[in-house]
Design an enzyme around this catalytic site. Structure first.
Site, PDB file in Angstrom:
ATOM      1  N   CYS A   2       0.851  -1.184   0.000  1.00  0.00           N
ATOM      2  CA  CYS A   2       0.000   0.000   0.000  1.00  0.00           C
ATOM      3  C   CYS A   2       0.888   1.235   0.000  1.00  0.00           C
ATOM      4  CB  CYS A   2      -0.947   0.098   1.196  1.00  0.00           C
ATOM      5  SG  CYS A   2      -2.095  -1.257   1.328  1.00  0.00           S
ATOM      6  N   ARG A  27       3.879  -0.220  -4.861  1.00  0.00           N
ATOM      7  CA  ARG A  27       3.635  -0.806  -3.543  1.00  0.00           C
ATOM      8  C   ARG A  27       2.313  -1.575  -3.487  1.00  0.00           C
ATOM      9  NH1 ARG A  27       6.971   1.755   0.225  1.00  0.00           N
ATOM     10  NH2 ARG A  27       5.700   0.948   1.894  1.00  0.00           N
ATOM     11  N   TRP A  73      -2.685  -2.699  -1.669  1.00  0.00           N
ATOM     12  CA  TRP A  73      -2.362  -4.114  -1.837  1.00  0.00           C
ATOM     13  C   TRP A  73      -3.217  -4.817  -0.789  1.00  0.00           C
ATOM     14  CZ3 TRP A  73      -0.327  -8.207   1.016  1.00  0.00           C
ATOM     15  CH2 TRP A  73       0.089  -9.316   0.262  1.00  0.00           C
ATOM     16  N   ASN A  99      -1.661   1.874   5.698  1.00  0.00           N
ATOM     17  CA  ASN A  99      -0.771   0.842   5.161  1.00  0.00           C
ATOM     18  C   ASN A  99      -0.346  -0.029   6.326  1.00  0.00           C
ATOM     19  OD1 ASN A  99       1.249  -0.664   3.939  1.00  0.00           O
ATOM     20  ND2 ASN A  99       2.787   0.954   4.128  1.00  0.00           N
ATOM     21  N   GLY A 100      -0.682  -1.313   6.282  1.00  0.00           N
ATOM     22  CA  GLY A 100      -0.301  -2.207   7.390  1.00  0.00           C
ATOM     23  C   GLY A 100      -1.446  -3.149   7.709  1.00  0.00           C
ATOM     24  N   GLU A 484      17.497 -17.444  -8.345  1.00  0.00           N
ATOM     25  CA  GLU A 484      17.090 -16.084  -8.696  1.00  0.00           C
ATOM     26  C   GLU A 484      16.471 -16.040 -10.110  1.00  0.00           C
ATOM     27  OE1 GLU A 484      16.486 -13.514  -7.191  1.00  0.00           O
ATOM     28  OE2 GLU A 484      16.651 -11.853  -8.573  1.00  0.00           O
ATOM     29  N   LYS A 488      12.674 -14.810 -10.899  1.00  0.00           N
ATOM     30  CA  LYS A 488      12.371 -13.731 -11.854  1.00  0.00           C
ATOM     31  C   LYS A 488      11.318 -14.178 -12.849  1.00  0.00           C
ATOM     32  CE  LYS A 488      13.555 -11.214 -10.173  1.00  0.00           C
ATOM     33  NZ  LYS A 488      14.263 -10.911  -8.985  1.00  0.00           N
ATOM     34  N   GLU A 491       7.717 -14.750 -11.158  1.00  0.00           N
ATOM     35  CA  GLU A 491       6.975 -13.604 -10.620  1.00  0.00           C
ATOM     36  C   GLU A 491       6.470 -12.657 -11.706  1.00  0.00           C
ATOM     37  OE1 GLU A 491       9.003 -10.850  -7.972  1.00  0.00           O
ATOM     38  OE2 GLU A 491      10.892 -11.215  -8.960  1.00  0.00           O
ATOM     39  N   HIS A 507      17.958 -36.400  -7.978  1.00  0.00           N
ATOM     40  CA  HIS A 507      17.234 -36.880  -6.792  1.00  0.00           C
ATOM     41  C   HIS A 507      15.744 -36.553  -6.865  1.00  0.00           C
ATOM     42  CE1 HIS A 507      20.967 -38.017  -4.886  1.00  0.00           C
ATOM     43  NE2 HIS A 507      21.462 -36.849  -5.268  1.00  0.00           N
ATOM     44  N   LYS A 606       5.946  -4.233  -4.146  1.00  0.00           N
ATOM     45  CA  LYS A 606       7.396  -4.065  -4.062  1.00  0.00           C
ATOM     46  C   LYS A 606       7.910  -4.232  -2.646  1.00  0.00           C
ATOM     47  CE  LYS A 606      11.406  -2.943  -5.732  1.00  0.00           C
ATOM     48  NZ  LYS A 606      12.061  -4.073  -6.422  1.00  0.00           N
TER      49      LYS A 606
END
Ligand code: M6R
Length: 611
Positions: A2, A27, A73, A99-100, A484, A488, A491, A507, A606
């Site tokens: 947010c 955000r 968000w 926000n929270g 990584e 990438k 997402e 395995h 983000k």
């Protein structure tokens, strides 16, 4: 998560707030809303992005010199118009953006329902708005006292901007766990989740601390704690240029940030590395270097890409400085009763400096008496303020949700730290140290070269953009790079991808391989080269498609892989810095070709300020 913006002054609040929300949209982008204080407070909000909000308000009254805006968000309640912020208290006295997370919201809600309150939304924020109003009306107190009293009853995290219809000359802001910055102008104040919406108006800012409450009038700022202790605001100058937060002609922030990596790495070591004298000076760690060099153990914590950088750090510290390292997901570390000794060194890695799990893990480690260091990108964010010492990455603002330049800047800092410790601990020869330092300064040039081959990545992206799964393999230093690369891809393109240590493939994951499975193998020339060649053969024997990142001039892998992406060779310890670039580009082009919103992938934000 947010983004919140506020303004009080003589200018029109609407454009300031809308532009601010656009800067903070990374955000969260589930819904957007704005409130403008007039005779009546005007509130407009809708599901979707800030651009949807702009369309929504076309032709409507957008006057007002005081206001607030929010880009959401979603946590409590699905993304829809009703759950969008601002939320208004039942009798319209308070308008609030948040926000929270209010963790005890259901208990508070039940009490308010018992007292006759009805709720329209599913949000925890509406509960807080009603709680403030209840205290205000019942206690016959002013808005500031009502806010402070309400916050003493709240468990959770918040960055808040609040207005009261009976006190139209002020905005009240409060912070606990979620970031909030005040911009100080002449006869005006700005509020935002980070400094990016503020920087075009003023460079003077105040970072709020946990439990701070600010009461802002256009020409007055009062700062106090929730428990009413007056504080002296600490005004700081920020060094953030507006050009750094624009796309600068690139189609997406992610692409711009990928291409910025030579500059970001250079800025991260500039002034710290001296090739002529073969020295590295990390000013932020100056007082803790002796303790760090004597550490029996280093624990690195982070989330997502920052955790991957931490894994590279493990290889660097153990290989170059011979210090045992453990790397932990901050979210696991904080909840599993970790054994922390007072002589442990904890290194917290975070681009944003606001990740809730990382912050909580830091607090836990500090309570246990450990020395906690930070590697952070956002100056003035919470993590640098809560850690004992640290090093900033100078990557510049990273707006794309997928982290790119932050990763290489973090690995650059870890490399410098490992080299400093190697010198102190005498674990590297002078010659080897010099070789590594020199080559570290050449990495930006090598990345420039890799970036020139974008067309190669586009061709491969075109071929495999419709695949349903990808496997990424690497060994040693290149195993975290495989993780990584997979992160990438998944997402931003929503293709399922997994990263694995190449030798682990047999395995289990090998069962997935067939003629439809692209396997990205990071196979530059290092001490595991022969082994990874065998792994490639194992994939080919099962008809898998091999896309290999190889050292320039490699003929062995070229003869067996379906595609090779050649990059210049580097020392093994520096190879994560270069090998990750092809993987970033490949993910980017695949996501673009699939029509995905690269900078704002679905469900993500983000800065993850909720646990
Ligand atoms: O700001 P931080 O570095 O603490 O963020 C950690 C993760 O949320 C972040 O790296 C996330 O995984 C990125 N979207 C990865 O690209």
């Amino acid at each position: 998560m947010c983004g919140i913006v506020g303004y009080i002054g003589d200018k029109k609040a609407f454009p300031i707030i809308i532009n601010g929300l656009k800067r903070l949209e990374y955000r969260g982008y589930d819904s957007a809303g704005i409130a403008l204080v007039n005779e009546e407070t005007l509130t407009y909000k809708c599901k979707g992005k800030v651009s949807d909000l702009e369309n929504f308000v076309k032709g409507k009254n957008i006057n007002g010199n005081i206001g607030m805006g929010h880009t959401r968000w979603a946590t409590h309640g699905e993304p829809n118009d009703v759950n969008a912020h601002p939320q208004i208290s039942q009798n319209g006295y308070f308008t609030i953006i948040h926000n929270g997370i209010i963790e005890n919201y259901s208990r508070l809600k039940k009490k308010l329902i018992d007292r006759g309150y009805k709720f329209e939304s599913d949000t925890d924020t509406e509960v807080l708005a009603n709680l403030i109003e209840y205290i205000y009306l019942k206690g016959k107190v002013n808005a500031e006292i009502a806010v402070r009293l309400a916050l003493t009853k709240v468990i959770g995290a918040y960055g808040l901007v609040i207005t009261c219809k009976e006190e139209k000359d002020k905005i009240i802001a409060a912070r606990k766990g979620s970031p909030l910055v005040i911009g100080v102008g002449k006869g005006e104040y700005f509020l935002a989740s980070d400094a990016t919406p503020i920087v075009e108006h003023t460079k003077s800012v105040i970072y709020l601390n946990d439990d701070d409450v600010a009461i802002l009038k256009k020409d007055e700022l009062i700062l106090k704690t929730i428990s009413n202790n007056r504080l002296t605001p600490k005004i700081q100058k920020i060094d953030l240029e507006i050009g750094k937060i624009d796309k600068n002609g690139f189609e997406h922030f992610m692409l711009k940030e990928i291409f910025e990596q030579p500059r970001a790495i250079n800025d991260t070591f500039r002034g710290r590395v001296n090739v002529d004298f073969s020295t590295i000076h990390l000013g932020g760690l100056y007082n803790v270097i002796p303790k760090l060099a004597d550490a029996k153990r280093i624990i690195i914590i982070g989330c997502g890409t920052s955790w991957h950088a931490g894994l590279v750090g493990e290889y660097l510290f153990e290989d170059l400085a011979r210090i045992p390292v453990e790397v932990e997901y901050a979210s696991e570390f904080r909840y599993r009763k970790p054994i922390i000794n007072s002589d442990d060194i904890i290194i917290a890695i975070s681009q944003s400096g606001e990740t809730a799990d990382t912050l909580a893990a830091i607090k836990l480690a500090k309570e246990a008496g450990a020395t906690v260091l930070g590697i952070c990108n956002v100056v003035g964010s919470s993590i640098p303020r809560y850690t004992d010492a640290g090093v900033y990455t100078h990557a510049g603002p990273e707006i794309g949700v997928a982290s790119t330049k932050a990763f290489t800047a973090q690995v650059t800092v870890l490399t410098m730290m490992a080299l400093v410790l190697a010198e102190k601990r005498n674990t590297l020869t002078e010659k080897d140290k010099l070789k590594l330092i020199k080559e570290l300064t050449e990495i930006p040039g090598i990345i420039e070269k890799i970036l020139k081959n974008s067309e190669d990545y586009k061709k491969i992206a075109e071929l495999y953009k419709d695949a349903s799964n990808f496997l990424y393999l690497g060994r040693g230093y290149l195993f975290p790079v495989a993780l990584e690369g997979a992160l990438k891809l998944k997402e931003i393109s929503y293709i399922h991808a997994e990263g694995y240590p190449a030798a682990e493939m047999k395995h289990g994951p090998i069962a997935l391989i067939d003629q439809n499975m692209p396997v990205v193998v990071i196979a530059t020339k290092d001490k595991s080269y022969e082994k990874i060649v065998s792994n490639i053969q194992e994939v080919k024997a099962r008809n898998g498609i091999v896309i290999a990142v190889v050292s320039e001039g490699d003929t062995v892998i070229k003869s067996m892989a379906d595609h090779v992406l050649e990059i210049p060779d580097t020392y093994e310890a520096l190879s994560p810095l270069t090998t990750v670039i092809p993987l970033q580009l490949l993910s980017y082009y695949i996501a673009v070709m699939r029509g995905c919103n690269v900078d704002q992938p679905r469900n993500l934000a983000k800065s993850v300020t909720v646990e």
